[in-house]
Enzyme design. Structure first.
Site, PDB file in Angstrom:
ATOM      1  N   ASP A 188     -12.501  -3.774   0.105  1.00 23.08           N
ATOM      2  CA  ASP A 188     -12.232  -4.931  -0.748  1.00 23.08           C
ATOM      3  C   ASP A 188     -13.401  -5.303  -1.623  1.00 23.08           C
ATOM      4  O   ASP A 188     -12.962  -5.677  -2.900  1.00 23.08           O
ATOM      5  CB  ASP A 188     -12.106  -5.969   0.389  1.00 23.08           C
ATOM      6  CG  ASP A 188     -10.611  -5.668   0.974  1.00 23.08           C
ATOM      7  OD1 ASP A 188      -9.916  -5.054   0.593  1.00 23.08           O
ATOM      8  OD2 ASP A 188     -10.372  -6.325   2.145  1.00 23.08           O
ATOM      9  N   THR A 248      -4.887  -3.511   8.399  1.00 22.54           N
ATOM     10  CA  THR A 248      -4.485  -4.797   7.637  1.00 22.54           C
ATOM     11  C   THR A 248      -4.555  -5.984   8.757  1.00 22.54           C
ATOM     12  O   THR A 248      -4.707  -5.934   9.982  1.00 22.54           O
ATOM     13  CB  THR A 248      -3.443  -4.745   6.522  1.00 22.54           C
ATOM     14  OG1 THR A 248      -3.285  -6.193   5.875  1.00 22.54           O
ATOM     15  CG2 THR A 248      -2.157  -4.803   7.380  1.00 22.54           C
ATOM     16  N   LYS A 280      -8.505  -6.025  11.349  1.00 21.18           N
ATOM     17  CA  LYS A 280      -9.478  -5.707  10.490  1.00 21.18           C
ATOM     18  C   LYS A 280     -10.948  -5.921  11.510  1.00 21.18           C
ATOM     19  O   LYS A 280     -11.760  -5.194  11.040  1.00 21.18           O
ATOM     20  CB  LYS A 280      -9.863  -6.393   9.148  1.00 21.18           C
ATOM     21  CG  LYS A 280      -8.832  -6.074   8.095  1.00 21.18           C
ATOM     22  CD  LYS A 280      -9.008  -6.750   6.747  1.00 21.18           C
ATOM     23  CE  LYS A 280      -8.025  -6.302   5.815  1.00 21.18           C
ATOM     24  NZ  LYS A 280      -8.119  -7.020   4.391  1.00 21.18           N
ATOM     25  N   SER A 322       0.805  -1.197  -0.046  1.00 20.01           N
ATOM     26  CA  SER A 322       0.017  -0.047   0.006  1.00 20.01           C
ATOM     27  C   SER A 322       0.727   1.119  -0.047  1.00 20.01           C
ATOM     28  O   SER A 322       0.441   2.106  -0.425  1.00 20.01           O
ATOM     29  CB  SER A 322      -1.135  -0.041   1.168  1.00 20.01           C
ATOM     30  OG  SER A 322      -1.892  -1.112   0.940  1.00 20.01           O
ATOM     31  N   GLY A 374     -13.452 -16.955   4.360  1.00 21.40           N
ATOM     32  CA  GLY A 374     -12.699 -16.171   5.318  1.00 21.40           C
ATOM     33  C   GLY A 374     -13.133 -15.070   4.928  1.00 21.40           C
ATOM     34  O   GLY A 374     -14.310 -14.600   4.415  1.00 21.40           O
TER      35      GLY A 374
HETATM   36  P1  ATR Z   1      -8.779 -14.388   4.387  1.00 17.47           P
HETATM   37  O1  ATR Z   1      -9.289 -13.161   5.155  1.00 17.47           O
HETATM   38  O2  ATR Z   1      -7.535 -13.993   3.472  1.00 17.47           O
HETATM   39  O3  ATR Z   1      -9.874 -14.718   3.729  1.00 17.47           O
HETATM   40  P2  ATR Z   1      -9.064 -16.588   6.303  1.00 17.47           P
HETATM   41  O4  ATR Z   1     -10.260 -15.735   7.217  1.00 17.47           O
HETATM   42  O5  ATR Z   1      -7.838 -17.110   7.180  1.00 17.47           O
HETATM   43  O6  ATR Z   1      -8.053 -15.441   5.443  1.00 17.47           O
HETATM   44  O7  ATR Z   1      -9.602 -17.548   5.586  1.00 17.47           O
HETATM   45  C1  ATR Z   1      -8.704 -18.490   4.637  1.00 17.47           C
HETATM   46  C2  ATR Z   1      -9.407 -19.409   3.660  1.00 17.47           C
HETATM   47  O8  ATR Z   1      -8.704 -20.195   2.866  1.00 17.47           O
HETATM   48  C3  ATR Z   1     -10.474 -20.198   4.237  1.00 17.47           C
HETATM   49  O9  ATR Z   1     -11.577 -20.427   3.501  1.00 17.47           O
HETATM   50  C4  ATR Z   1      -9.748 -21.514   4.458  1.00 17.47           C
HETATM   51  O10 ATR Z   1     -10.547 -22.796   4.681  1.00 17.47           O
HETATM   52  P3  ATR Z   1     -10.890 -22.944   6.221  1.00 17.47           P
HETATM   53  O11 ATR Z   1     -12.162 -22.261   6.695  1.00 17.47           O
HETATM   54  O12 ATR Z   1     -11.404 -24.585   6.078  1.00 17.47           O
HETATM   55  O13 ATR Z   1      -9.662 -22.906   7.220  1.00 17.47           O
HETATM   56  C5  ATR Z   1      -8.881 -21.477   3.133  1.00 17.47           C
HETATM   57  N1  ATR Z   1      -7.656 -22.445   3.104  1.00 17.47           N
HETATM   58  C6  ATR Z   1      -6.451 -22.080   3.584  1.00 17.47           C
HETATM   59  N2  ATR Z   1      -5.618 -23.047   3.419  1.00 17.47           N
HETATM   60  C7  ATR Z   1      -6.303 -24.218   2.663  1.00 17.47           C
HETATM   61  C8  ATR Z   1      -6.093 -25.361   2.160  1.00 17.47           C
HETATM   62  N3  ATR Z   1      -4.663 -25.831   2.484  1.00 17.47           N
HETATM   63  N4  ATR Z   1      -7.024 -26.348   1.798  1.00 17.47           N
HETATM   64  C9  ATR Z   1      -8.239 -25.693   1.421  1.00 17.47           C
HETATM   65  N5  ATR Z   1      -8.563 -24.294   2.136  1.00 17.47           N
HETATM   66  C10 ATR Z   1      -7.872 -23.733   2.739  1.00 17.47           C
END
Ligand code: ATR
Length: 282
Positions: free
Chosen positions: A107, A67, A71, A20, A134
């Site tokens: 976003d 960030t 958030k 940013s 997420g």
């Molecule tokens: P963000 O704010 O970037 O969305 P987050 O809230 O931590 O970050 O969400 C991460 C997302 O990536 C989630 O949907 C997570 O799935 P889970 O809810 O089951 O944790 C997904 N994710 C991360 N690593 C993954 C993996 N190896 N396989 C499948 N889904 C994954």
């Protein structure tokens, strides 16, 4: 750094990786605005005092970006959160207004504006498949519903989180078991990946994107690398792809306008600058 003019911040824990400052610094220089955009790291323990100092003016900032991991905390601490921020449940943009702290989430705007610029007409369809549940997924769902997508298939490794988001966003969002990813793409107009799947140790599942609707678009929130495993598969199947870097650039637009009073343009020059940085570090 300018000594005078409005000062904005990026806070998080850590903030060293954030691009940013490069984006806002480019605009400040381009428009000849005497102001600054500064890294202001804060731990979760320090964050409430950081917001209080924004509110009472003692920090000297007019506002800034928030960030990871602040958030949700920013959402809770702000005095006034707009409708977008409330529905997403997290905010990334704060500003001081008459002794109060106001907040929004840009976003969803950035996601839609990126697709508007890269693939006009992307929102003509009515069905979408979204991977992940997420924070990023919530912003994407908000944007898709606003743009009229009436059938959103939502898949997540942890199915319960997909169900929670379906409850939050209403009947247009349908939780689909993660194992049904391939089937969920049949006839769909848009595919969005909001997860880091395929970036770490877990490989992205092999998917045949050719089953999507004619004229379908695939996009990814992840922009390092620019062509993620999902986008590479989609491109090979002849599906139009849009990378996630533009979302990063476009989400910065509303904040810059609020803090510095001028709506900035996302140009090829800016994209090139950030793209070179991404490539150099990926
Ligand atoms: P963000 O704010 O970037 O969305 P987050 O809230 O931590 O970050 O969400 C991460 C997302 O990536 C989630 O949907 C997570 O799935 P889970 O809810 O089951 O944790 C997904 N994710 C991360 N690593 C993954 C993996 N190896 N396989 C499948 N889904 C994954």
């Amino acid at each position: 750094m300018a000594e005078t003019g409005p000062r904005a911040f990026i806070t998080g824990h850590p903030v060293s990786h954030s691009r940013s400052p490069m984006i806002h610094g480019h605009w400040l220089q381009h428009y000849g605005i005497a102001g600054s955009y500064e890294r202001a790291p804060a731990t979760p323990e320090e964050f409430p005092a950081f917001v209080a100092a924004l509110r009472d003016g003692s920090s000297g900032f007019v506002g800034g970006n928030v960030t990871i991991p602040h958030k949700e905390a920013a959402f809770a601490l702000a005095d006034q959160v707009d409708e977008t921020g409330r529905l997403i449940g997290a905010v990334n943009t704060l500003w001081r207004d008459d002794g109060t702290v106001r907040a929004t989430n840009t976003d969803a705007y950035g996601f839609a504006a990126n697709l508007d610029a890269a693939s006009p007409g992307w929102d003509r369809g009515r069905s979408a498949t979204v991977l992940g549940a997420g924070g990023a997924s919530r912003a994407v769902l908000y944007a898709l519903i606003e743009r009229g997508f009436a059938e959103i298939r939502l898949l997540n490794r942890t199915h319960g989180r997909a169900r929670e988001l379906a409850d939050r966003f209403g009947s247009g969002v349908r939780p689909v078991p993660f194992a049904d990813l391939q089937a969920s793409l049949s006839g769909t107009d848009l595919f969005v990946n909001t997860t880091s799947l395929g970036m770490g140790d877990a490989p992205a599942p092999e998917i045949d994107f050719s089953v999507m609707a004619k004229g379908a678009v695939a996009t990814d929130i992840v922009y390092v690398p620019l062509e993620t495993p999902f986008l590479a598969m989609a491109r090979r199947a002849g599906v139009m792809i849009v990378d996630g870097l533009g979302m990063l650039l476009h989400q910065a637009v509303p904040g810059f306008e609020i803090w510095f009073g001028r709506r900035p343009a996302v140009t090829a020059e800016l994209r090139g600058l950030v793209e070179r940085d991404v490539m150099g570090k990926s």
